[in-house]
Design a protein around this motif. Structure first.
Motif, PDB file in Angstrom:
ATOM      1  N   PRO A 256      29.693   2.683  41.129  1.00 21.33           N
ATOM      2  CA  PRO A 256      28.352   3.254  41.105  1.00 21.33           C
ATOM      3  C   PRO A 256      27.680   3.153  39.725  1.00 21.33           C
ATOM      4  CG  PRO A 256      30.013   4.980  41.111  1.00 21.33           C
ATOM      5  CD  PRO A 256      30.748   3.688  41.228  1.00 21.33           C
ATOM      6  N   GLY A 257      28.468   2.952  38.656  1.00 23.09           N
ATOM      7  CA  GLY A 257      27.907   2.887  37.302  1.00 23.09           C
ATOM      8  C   GLY A 257      26.908   1.748  37.166  1.00 23.09           C
ATOM      9  N   PHE A 258      27.305   0.565  37.625  1.00 21.72           N
ATOM     10  CA  PHE A 258      26.431  -0.602  37.536  1.00 21.72           C
ATOM     11  C   PHE A 258      25.155  -0.372  38.362  1.00 21.72           C
ATOM     12  CE2 PHE A 258      24.760  -4.564  39.119  1.00 21.72           C
ATOM     13  CZ  PHE A 258      24.671  -5.325  37.978  1.00 21.72           C
ATOM     14  N   ALA A 259      25.372   0.143  39.581  1.00 27.14           N
ATOM     15  CA  ALA A 259      24.229   0.369  40.475  1.00 27.14           C
ATOM     16  C   ALA A 259      23.253   1.370  39.862  1.00 27.14           C
ATOM     17  CB  ALA A 259      24.725   0.887  41.824  1.00 27.14           C
ATOM     18  N   LEU A 260      23.798   2.423  39.240  1.00 25.55           N
ATOM     19  CA  LEU A 260      22.938   3.438  38.628  1.00 25.55           C
ATOM     20  C   LEU A 260      22.094   2.830  37.508  1.00 25.55           C
ATOM     21  CD1 LEU A 260      22.299   6.549  38.410  1.00 25.55           C
ATOM     22  CD2 LEU A 260      23.987   6.598  36.583  1.00 25.55           C
ATOM     23  N   VAL A 261      22.761   2.037  36.645  1.00 27.99           N
ATOM     24  CA  VAL A 261      22.034   1.427  35.525  1.00 27.99           C
ATOM     25  C   VAL A 261      20.965   0.474  36.056  1.00 27.99           C
ATOM     26  CG1 VAL A 261      22.276  -0.114  33.534  1.00 27.99           C
ATOM     27  CG2 VAL A 261      23.956   1.678  33.911  1.00 27.99           C
TER      28      VAL A 261
ATOM     29  N   GLY B  79      13.643  -2.854  26.709  1.00 29.61           N
ATOM     30  CA  GLY B  79      13.737  -3.285  28.103  1.00 29.61           C
ATOM     31  C   GLY B  79      14.681  -4.477  28.252  1.00 29.61           C
ATOM     32  N   ALA B  80      14.545  -5.459  27.346  1.00 33.08           N
ATOM     33  CA  ALA B  80      15.409  -6.651  27.416  1.00 33.08           C
ATOM     34  C   ALA B  80      16.875  -6.262  27.187  1.00 33.08           C
ATOM     35  CB  ALA B  80      14.968  -7.679  26.386  1.00 33.08           C
ATOM     36  N   GLY B  81      17.091  -5.310  26.276  1.00 33.32           N
ATOM     37  CA  GLY B  81      18.460  -4.848  26.013  1.00 33.32           C
ATOM     38  C   GLY B  81      19.069  -4.174  27.229  1.00 33.32           C
ATOM     39  N   LEU B  82      18.257  -3.360  27.921  1.00 30.54           N
ATOM     40  CA  LEU B  82      18.752  -2.665  29.120  1.00 30.54           C
ATOM     41  C   LEU B  82      19.077  -3.658  30.232  1.00 30.54           C
ATOM     42  CD1 LEU B  82      16.292   0.373  29.156  1.00 30.54           C
ATOM     43  CD2 LEU B  82      18.769   0.525  28.938  1.00 30.54           C
ATOM     44  N   ILE B  83      18.195  -4.650  30.394  1.00 33.73           N
ATOM     45  CA  ILE B  83      18.435  -5.651  31.443  1.00 33.73           C
ATOM     46  C   ILE B  83      19.658  -6.491  31.081  1.00 33.73           C
ATOM     47  CG2 ILE B  83      17.478  -7.716  32.564  1.00 33.73           C
ATOM     48  CD1 ILE B  83      14.723  -6.355  32.303  1.00 33.73           C
TER      49      ILE B  83
ATOM     50  N   TRP C  60      30.302  -2.222  20.569  1.00 31.32           N
ATOM     51  CA  TRP C  60      30.528  -1.175  21.569  1.00 31.32           C
ATOM     52  C   TRP C  60      29.537  -0.017  21.362  1.00 31.32           C
ATOM     53  CZ3 TRP C  60      31.861   3.991  21.357  1.00 31.32           C
ATOM     54  CH2 TRP C  60      32.302   4.555  22.545  1.00 31.32           C
ATOM     55  N   LEU C  61      29.401   0.376  20.091  1.00 28.88           N
ATOM     56  CA  LEU C  61      28.492   1.488  19.771  1.00 28.88           C
ATOM     57  C   LEU C  61      27.045   1.114  20.095  1.00 28.88           C
ATOM     58  CD1 LEU C  61      28.654   4.309  18.606  1.00 28.88           C
ATOM     59  CD2 LEU C  61      28.439   3.363  16.314  1.00 28.88           C
ATOM     60  N   HIS C  62      26.694  -0.130  19.759  1.00 26.05           N
ATOM     61  CA  HIS C  62      25.325  -0.612  20.026  1.00 26.05           C
ATOM     62  C   HIS C  62      25.038  -0.592  21.531  1.00 26.05           C
ATOM     63  CE1 HIS C  62      21.663  -2.959  19.547  1.00 26.05           C
ATOM     64  NE2 HIS C  62      22.085  -3.794  20.474  1.00 26.05           N
ATOM     65  N   ASP C  63      25.973  -1.115  22.311  1.00 27.94           N
ATOM     66  CA  ASP C  63      25.779  -1.180  23.767  1.00 27.94           C
ATOM     67  C   ASP C  63      25.606   0.208  24.367  1.00 27.94           C
ATOM     68  OD1 ASP C  63      26.046  -3.847  23.604  1.00 27.94           O
ATOM     69  OD2 ASP C  63      27.933  -4.019  24.688  1.00 27.94           O
ATOM     70  N   TRP C  64      26.486   1.110  23.986  1.00 30.04           N
ATOM     71  CA  TRP C  64      26.478   2.412  24.655  1.00 30.04           C
ATOM     72  C   TRP C  64      25.439   3.369  24.108  1.00 30.04           C
ATOM     73  CZ3 TRP C  64      28.391   2.900  29.271  1.00 30.04           C
ATOM     74  CH2 TRP C  64      29.317   1.950  29.689  1.00 30.04           C
ATOM     75  N   SER C  65      25.211   3.326  22.784  1.00 33.11           N
ATOM     76  CA  SER C  65      24.151   4.205  22.248  1.00 33.11           C
ATOM     77  C   SER C  65      22.803   3.729  22.769  1.00 33.11           C
ATOM     78  CB  SER C  65      24.162   4.236  20.722  1.00 33.11           C
ATOM     79  OG  SER C  65      23.929   2.947  20.204  1.00 33.11           O
ATOM     80  N   GLY C  66      22.645   2.408  22.906  1.00 35.70           N
ATOM     81  CA  GLY C  66      21.398   1.871  23.446  1.00 35.70           C
ATOM     82  C   GLY C  66      21.228   2.201  24.909  1.00 35.70           C
ATOM     83  N   LEU C  67      22.321   2.161  25.638  1.00 39.60           N
ATOM     84  CA  LEU C  67      22.224   2.366  27.088  1.00 39.60           C
ATOM     85  C   LEU C  67      21.916   3.821  27.445  1.00 39.60           C
ATOM     86  CD1 LEU C  67      22.606   1.038  29.931  1.00 39.60           C
ATOM     87  CD2 LEU C  67      24.887   2.021  29.872  1.00 39.60           C
ATOM     88  N   VAL C  68      22.649   4.756  26.839  1.00 45.31           N
ATOM     89  CA  VAL C  68      22.497   6.156  27.295  1.00 45.31           C
ATOM     90  C   VAL C  68      21.098   6.701  27.004  1.00 45.31           C
ATOM     91  CG1 VAL C  68      24.941   6.775  27.208  1.00 45.31           C
ATOM     92  CG2 VAL C  68      23.548   7.075  25.169  1.00 45.31           C
ATOM     93  N   ILE C  69      20.461   6.165  25.975  1.00 48.65           N
ATOM     94  CA  ILE C  69      19.153   6.713  25.606  1.00 48.65           C
ATOM     95  C   ILE C  69      18.028   5.705  25.887  1.00 48.65           C
ATOM     96  CG2 ILE C  69      18.981   5.981  23.175  1.00 48.65           C
ATOM     97  CD1 ILE C  69      18.733   9.605  24.333  1.00 48.65           C
ATOM     98  N   GLY C  70      18.412   4.508  26.364  1.00 48.11           N
ATOM     99  CA  GLY C  70      17.449   3.408  26.497  1.00 48.11           C
ATOM    100  C   GLY C  70      16.252   3.734  27.369  1.00 48.11           C
TER     101      GLY C  70
END
Lengths: 502, 91
Positions: free
Chosen positions: A367-372, A350-354, A11-21
């Motif tokens: 809208p969260g998915f669309a924004l990402v 990039g691969a992690g974000l995708i 969970w931490l990996h996904d979200w820490s990676g996403l918010v700053i990715g």
């Protein structure tokens, strides 16, 4: 979040990676290009041709002669002299309004005349940790991003359970599995590099986000910190009495003799004043973490005021780690290894974000998915386009144009903004395909513009920059072609997946 | 530097082949566990040897940095090769 250690780390990996990715993607790509900061600088200033062996002391002396005429009233001059990698001297001085002026001066005559006004590699270097934001906000943001990246790497090692079992696995054309494999593969094969570059990057700016040691020991007195860190950098107030600067070349020769090597930085405080001070800092050589030395001279007389060679263990350790991050010690092979590993890190992010969107595509809602998804398109396809726009602007804008360097930078951000807007308005699949094709065209246009404007030379720098642009064009082109040939997922495939996840 | 890079290449190849998936995809049949263990061990010994050769350089710190970078790039290229070869054969 499911209970348990590994789910918590995931969970931490996904979200820490996403918010700053997205920010990390741009930071890492800019840093990767900054490995070749002097070389990109030389490519962007083809007029400043490399003549014979560049002598840093002579280049500095020439720059001082030019500054004595054109920036005589500035409170201080800072020079990064030309050397065997850079054909120009970077001169920085205060504009008297709280800002700074930068000019790249010819190594022979010390003049900027005839050399196009551009930030060159310095743009990517500064963007990497200042993000084109005012001090200290860009640095604080970069430092925070580095800390989060370190967190994402460490939690990622725990989160990806089969990290080492699937060490060399890449299963192509398997949708989500392929993205996970790509993310893992790029992470594992260069893991020592990722850990090293992230840790040293966070450490480099750590004082900004963890200032408590400094506050406790120095009570927030930054002048005292500076004095302790740089004991040979003599600071004294201007007297207001005019006194010409003694010839600088003998001072620099003496500094080189004492350092046993080159010069990295020459700063001249209160030029033209009776209290002027010339401080020379040694350059790094091919050893990692070479200990910095500095020497200060009295400006009017050339007499040595203070000298210091760094031997304090904490600073020696810091210098070693800092040198590992900046790679200024590196010869060509190491620089290319840094560059390729940097590209791998960019691709891993990039691969992690995708992967985040691919994993959630079946149950996409809100809208969260669309924004990402839109930000992914804008940053992953947009950053290379924006950076390519910098190189193209460098070749295509008129050489004598006023405020040319600023316009080049603006073009980067305009391109970025347009790509983000385009990515937000177009259907996602089309936007990916079209923007990847545009990235390929933009990269392909770099060597073409280089040749058509007559700036291309038969040297290693032209081959390096133009060749890398061509390789990237081929990569983006192949990706765009792959997406164009891929059959769109039929709606019937989406429905069962939704039913399964419901 | 060249010798250590050359040694790292077969080392990484052996470690990769010791993964169950790669040997089966590449050769068409899987290796049994003891064989995979031996291959993996040989790979790590070669990798260690490659690092020792890199460390023999006069400038050890830089040589180790080079070795890490080059080994990472070699691992990526080998993985892509091990992925592409069976795909190409299947086609």
């Amino acid at each position: 979040m499911k209970p348990g250690f590994r789910p918590a780390m995931t969970w931490l990996h996904d979200w820490s990676g996403l918010v700053i990715g997205w920010l990390l993607f741009a930071i890492v790509l800019a840093g990767t290009l900054a490995v070749f900061r002097p070389e990109i600088g030389d490519w962007t200033r083809p007029e400043a041709a490399q003549t014979a062996q560049v002598d840093s002391a002579r280049a500095s002396a020439a720059a001082v002669r030019w500054l004595s005429v054109h920036a005589a009233d500035a409170p201080a001059w800072f020079l990064q002299p030309a050397d065997d990698r850079a054909t120009t001297t970077l001169a920085t001085w205060g504009d008297g309004k709280g800002g700074y002026v930068q000019r790249w001066l010819g190594a022979q005559d010390g003049s900027p005349d005839g050399i196009r006004d551009t930030r060159g590699g310095e743009f990517f270097y500064r963007l990497h940790f200042e993000l084109q934001l005012p001090y200290p906000w860009g640095r604080i943001l970069s430092a925070s991003a580095a800390m989060l990246m370190l967190l994402a790497i460490l939690t990622g090692i725990v989160a990806h359970r089969r990290f080492f079992a699937d060490f060399f696995t890449f299963r192509a054309r398997k949708g989500q599995r392929s993205w996970l494999d790509a993310h893992n593969l790029l992470a594992v094969t260069a893991l020592p590099f990722h850990l090293m570059i992230t840790f040293t990057g966070a450490l480099t700016l750590a004082n900004l986000i963890m200032p408590w040691g400094q506050l406790a020991d120095y009570d927030g007195n930054s002048a005292a910190v500076y004095r302790d860190l740089y004991p040979a950098a003599v600071q004294r107030a201007a007297t207001g009495r005019h006194a010409p600067l003694a010839p600088i070349a003998p001072m620099l020769r003496e500094a080189e003799r004492r350092f046993g090597g080159g010069i990295a930085l020459v700063s001249i405080l209160n030029p033209g004043d009776a209290a002027s001070v010339v401080t020379v800092t040694s350059a790094e050589d091919s050893r990692i973490g070479i200990q910095r030395a500095a020497i200060s001279f009295d400006g009017p007389s050339g007499r040595i005021l203070a000298a210091h060679e760094e031997h304090r263990p904490a600073l020696k350790t810091f210098n070693f780690l800092y040198a590992l991050h900046t790679a200024r010690f590196a010869e060509w092979l190491t620089r290319w290894a840094y560059f390729v590993c940097g590209l791998m890190m960019t691709a891993m992010i990039g691969a992690g974000l995708i992967l985040w969107t691919v994993k959630r595509r079946a149950r996409r809602t809100g809208p969260g998915f669309a924004l990402v998804e839109r930000l992914n398109i804008g940053f992953i396809a947009g950053t290379p386009i924006a950076f390519a726009a910098f190189f193209l602007a460098n070749r295509l804008l008129p050489i004598e144009m006023a405020a040319r360097a600023e316009l080049e930078v603006r073009i980067v951000f305009w391109a970025w903004g347009l790509v983000l807007l385009f990515g937000a308005l177009r259907p996602a699949a089309r936007a990916w395909r079209e923007l990847l094709a545009l990235a390929a065209l933009a990269c392909l246009a770099i060597p073409i513009a280089d040749m058509l404007t007559g700036a291309a030379k038969a040297d290693a720098i032209t081959f390096g920059v133009d060749g890398t642009a061509l390789a990237l064009a081929a990569g983006f082109g192949a990706a765009a072609l792959f997406l164009a040939r891929r059959k769109p997922a039929p709606a019937s495939l989406e429905a069962p997946r939704r039913a399964v996840t419901a | 530097m060249i010798l250590s890079s050359l040694l790292a290449l077969p080392a990484i190849l052996l470690i990769a082949l010791a993964c169950p998936r790669h040997a089966a995809r590449l050769f068409g049949y899987g290796w049994d566990h003891p064989r995979r263990r031996r291959v993996r061990l040989a790979g790590f010994i070669l990798l260690g040897l490659s690092l020792i050769v890199a460390c023999a350089d006069a400038d050890r710190a830089r040589a180790v940095v080079n070795w890490i970078g080059v080994a990472g790039v070699e691992a990526l290229l080998l993985t892509l090769l091990l992925t592409a070869l069976p795909l190409r054969r299947d086609q």
